[in-house]
Design a protein around this motif. Structure first.
Motif, PDB file in Angstrom:
ATOM      1  N   CYS A 155       0.842  -1.198   0.000  1.00 32.27           N
ATOM      2  CA  CYS A 155       0.000   0.000   0.000  1.00 32.27           C
ATOM      3  C   CYS A 155       0.875   1.245   0.000  1.00 32.27           C
ATOM      4  N   TYR A 157      -0.441   4.279   0.686  1.00 28.50           N
ATOM      5  CA  TYR A 157      -1.087   5.297   1.508  1.00 28.50           C
ATOM      6  C   TYR A 157      -0.321   5.433   2.821  1.00 28.50           C
ATOM      7  N   GLN A 158      -0.668   6.498   3.555  1.00 26.75           N
ATOM      8  CA  GLN A 158       0.048   6.727   4.814  1.00 26.75           C
ATOM      9  C   GLN A 158      -0.910   7.004   5.948  1.00 26.75           C
ATOM     10  N   CYS A 159      -1.878   6.123   6.124  1.00 32.85           N
ATOM     11  CA  CYS A 159      -2.815   6.297   7.237  1.00 32.85           C
ATOM     12  C   CYS A 159      -1.986   6.280   8.516  1.00 32.85           C
ATOM     13  N   TYR A 161      -2.249   5.445  11.516  1.00 33.24           N
ATOM     14  CA  TYR A 161      -2.295   4.383  12.535  1.00 33.24           C
ATOM     15  C   TYR A 161      -1.764   3.051  12.006  1.00 33.24           C
ATOM     16  N   CYS A 162      -1.384   3.019  10.739  1.00 36.27           N
ATOM     17  CA  CYS A 162      -1.230   1.726  10.075  1.00 36.27           C
ATOM     18  C   CYS A 162       0.234   1.371   9.821  1.00 36.27           C
ATOM     19  N   ILE A 164       0.890  -1.478   8.003  1.00 36.54           N
ATOM     20  CA  ILE A 164       0.876  -2.431   6.886  1.00 36.54           C
ATOM     21  C   ILE A 164       1.822  -2.029   5.750  1.00 36.54           C
ATOM     22  N   PRO A 165       1.860  -0.738   5.351  1.00 38.54           N
ATOM     23  CA  PRO A 165       2.799  -0.400   4.261  1.00 38.54           C
ATOM     24  C   PRO A 165       4.238  -0.757   4.606  1.00 38.54           C
ATOM     25  N   VAL A 199      -4.099  -5.894  -0.189  1.00 45.31           N
ATOM     26  CA  VAL A 199      -4.039  -4.942   0.924  1.00 45.31           C
ATOM     27  C   VAL A 199      -4.891  -3.730   0.567  1.00 45.31           C
ATOM     28  N   ASN A 200      -4.786  -3.269  -0.668  1.00 42.33           N
ATOM     29  CA  ASN A 200      -5.555  -2.120  -1.132  1.00 42.33           C
ATOM     30  C   ASN A 200      -6.046  -2.464  -2.551  1.00 42.33           C
ATOM     31  N   GLU A 234     -11.236   1.010  -0.874  1.00 37.01           N
ATOM     32  CA  GLU A 234     -11.137   2.343  -0.277  1.00 37.01           C
ATOM     33  C   GLU A 234     -12.160   3.270  -0.952  1.00 37.01           C
ATOM     34  N   ARG A 273      -6.654   9.896   6.193  1.00 36.45           N
ATOM     35  CA  ARG A 273      -7.390   9.170   5.169  1.00 36.45           C
ATOM     36  C   ARG A 273      -7.561  10.082   3.961  1.00 36.45           C
TER      37      ARG A 273
HETATM   38  S1  SF4 Z   1      -5.103   1.495   6.501  1.00 37.51           S
HETATM   39 FE1  SF4 Z   1      -5.248   0.500   4.501  1.00 37.51          FE
HETATM   40  S2  SF4 Z   1      -5.136   2.234   3.038  1.00 37.51           S
HETATM   41 FE2  SF4 Z   1      -4.337   3.001   5.000  1.00 37.51          FE
HETATM   42  S3  SF4 Z   1      -2.115   2.665   4.925  1.00 37.51           S
HETATM   43 FE3  SF4 Z   1      -3.001   0.871   5.944  1.00 37.51          FE
HETATM   44  S4  SF4 Z   1      -3.290  -0.609   4.305  1.00 37.51           S
HETATM   45 FE4  SF4 Z   1      -3.020   1.399   3.300  1.00 37.51          FE
END
Ligand code: SF4
Length: 433
Positions: A155, A157-159, A161-162, A164-165, A199-200, A234, A273
């Motif tokens: 992913c 994106y740069q949410c 709290y996340c 995952i990236p 993931v996205n 998304e 977001r």
């Molecule tokens: S919450 Fe989803 S869209 Fe946002 S950074 Fe994490 S994986 Fe990417």
């Protein structure tokens, strides 16, 4: 010599399940037998998740469980948590190897013999430049009803709290021809529902100069009796084209899972977001007005730093007024190396729990209202194999759980039914002859 046994355990999302299934196939190709995780195996593989609260404690527990079944077993740990915290896992008693995201599918090239080790070996590489794509698909048990096909990973994106990236690297997609090949294989082996995962997922095709809509156009034209579900998308990536295709094409499930995460403009901004609440509201209204009887699920996180009572009530009232059919409610939990962890205004844990409960109750009410709105209407259900006291279950295209009298003839068939009444968590339906 007896056949060696491997057992696998998955934490987290559908994508992880699809990937565990691929690891399982590798063991089968190497002559192993796959056994239940609760039984004695020679090798245990644990595919971890970083979103899971207390990932560390959970991982330890599962390792202990495996060692209880066989103290001599070889233990391999992989997945997002292994990528982000390999050192924490390497010191867990009994762990023999830690594999990062890029190494997940390379167990057999890293390990030549599954002898127990004094110290764990760690194979974790940087994901920031990862361009590999571990191909994966899986099914719900041996039902041959629903299969999960991984089309995208990572992913961009740069949410705030996340993690995952960082665990899975940049967004990348599987070539459309390869997806079609795998998809056709799944259809030929009898799967009637194929869930596109990643993931996205909505970000599909960015680096390949294509997009999810173009891919869907190819997939709906594949011959066969099947339907397609998008695991999650998304809000900013759910285009008018995808909505129009879903409205017009029977092969597309009339169901979207569209993460909202928060209904307070302030918190949504802090979460970084890529949309605001007005955009989300318009998207949901547009989706409902264009697709008859569409089912819509939303993810929401409660207890984000700075979420005061009135912010939470903004979320609550926003969701209450929206025509979504169910919620997946998550409680915010601090993750190392995220922006959110250093934000002020940490919410007390009891308060987080209370807010989570309130939204779960709201979700139940919404679900019942949606189910009620479908009574007397016709729907198409894909029935699964299980027989529970003479009853069988399945899901409609718009994601209503339906229960009916067990009938072997309709297993794994897309059946037209009329929804008649609500029975606890399910709707009852009569198959139309
Ligand atoms: S919450 Fe989803 S869209 Fe946002 S950074 Fe994490 S994986 Fe990417």
């Amino acid at each position: 010599m007896s056949t060696k046994k491997a057992a696998l355990y998955t934490l987290g999302c559908k994508l992880n399940f699809a990937e565990t299934s691929t690891i399982g196939k590798q063991f089968l190709n190497h002559g192993f037998e796959i056994v239940d995780f609760q039984t004695r195996a020679d090798i245990y593989v644990i595919n971890t998740c970083t979103v899971t609260e207390n990932a560390d404690r959970e991982c330890r527990q599962i390792v202990r469980r495996a060692l209880r079944n066989n103290p001599e077993a070889f233990i391999a740990v992989t997945g997002c948590y292994a990528q982000l915290r390999p050192d924490e896992i390497a010191v867990i008693d009994g762990v023999d190897v830690v594999l990062g995201s890029a190494e997940k599918f390379n167990l057999f090239s890293h390990i030549s013999s599954f002898e127990k080790k004094e110290l764990a070996c760690v194979f974790v590489s940087d994901t920031s430049t990862a361009d590999d794509f571990g191909i994966a698909s899986s099914s719900d048990g041996d039902n041959r009803t629903r299969a999960y096909l991984k089309i995208q990973d990572g992913c961009d994106y740069q949410c705030s709290y996340c993690t995952i990236p960082r665990a899975r690297g940049v967004s990348r997609s599987l070539d459309a021809n390869e997806i079609i090949r795998q998809f056709e294989e799944l259809v030929l082996s009898g799967y009637k529902e194929i869930v596109l995962t990643g993931v996205n997922v909505g970000d599909y095709g960015k680096a390949l100069n294509t997009d999810l809509y173009q891919l869907l156009l190819l997939l709906v034209n594949i011959k066969g009796d099947f339907r397609i579900r998008i695991s999650s998308i998304e809000p900013n990536l759910l285009t008018d084209d995808i909505l129009a295709l879903t409205a017009d094409n029977e092969k597309m499930c009339r169901h979207f899972h569209i993460p909202l995460q928060n209904g307070s403009p302030k918190i949504l901004r802090l979460m970084q977001r890529r949309y605001n609440v007005e955009f989300y509201k318009k998207l949901i209204e547009k989706t409902v007005s264009r697709i008859d009887n569409v089912g819509i699920g939303a993810d929401v996180i409660v207890g984000f730093p700075g979420e005061e009572e009135n912010d939470f009530m903004d979320t609550y009232n926003f969701l209450k007024a929206l025509p979504v059919s169910y919620l997946h409610v998550f409680t915010y939990s601090e993750r190392p190396d995220t922006k959110a962890i250093s934000m002020p205004g940490s919410v007390e844990h009891v308060e987080r729990k209370k807010r989570n409960n309130m939204l779960r109750i709201l979700s139940e009410k919404k679900k019942m209202a949606f189910y009620n709105s479908m009574l007397g209407k016709d729907a198409q259900v894909l029935f699964e194999r299980e027989n529970h006291n003479g009853l069988m279950k399945g899901f409609t295209s718009n994601y209503i759980r339906v229960e009916t009298q067990y009938d072997e003839a309709v297993i794994n068939q897309l059946e037209n039914i009329t929804l008649t009444e609500i029975n606890g968590e399910n709707c009852k339906g009569i198959i139309k002859k």
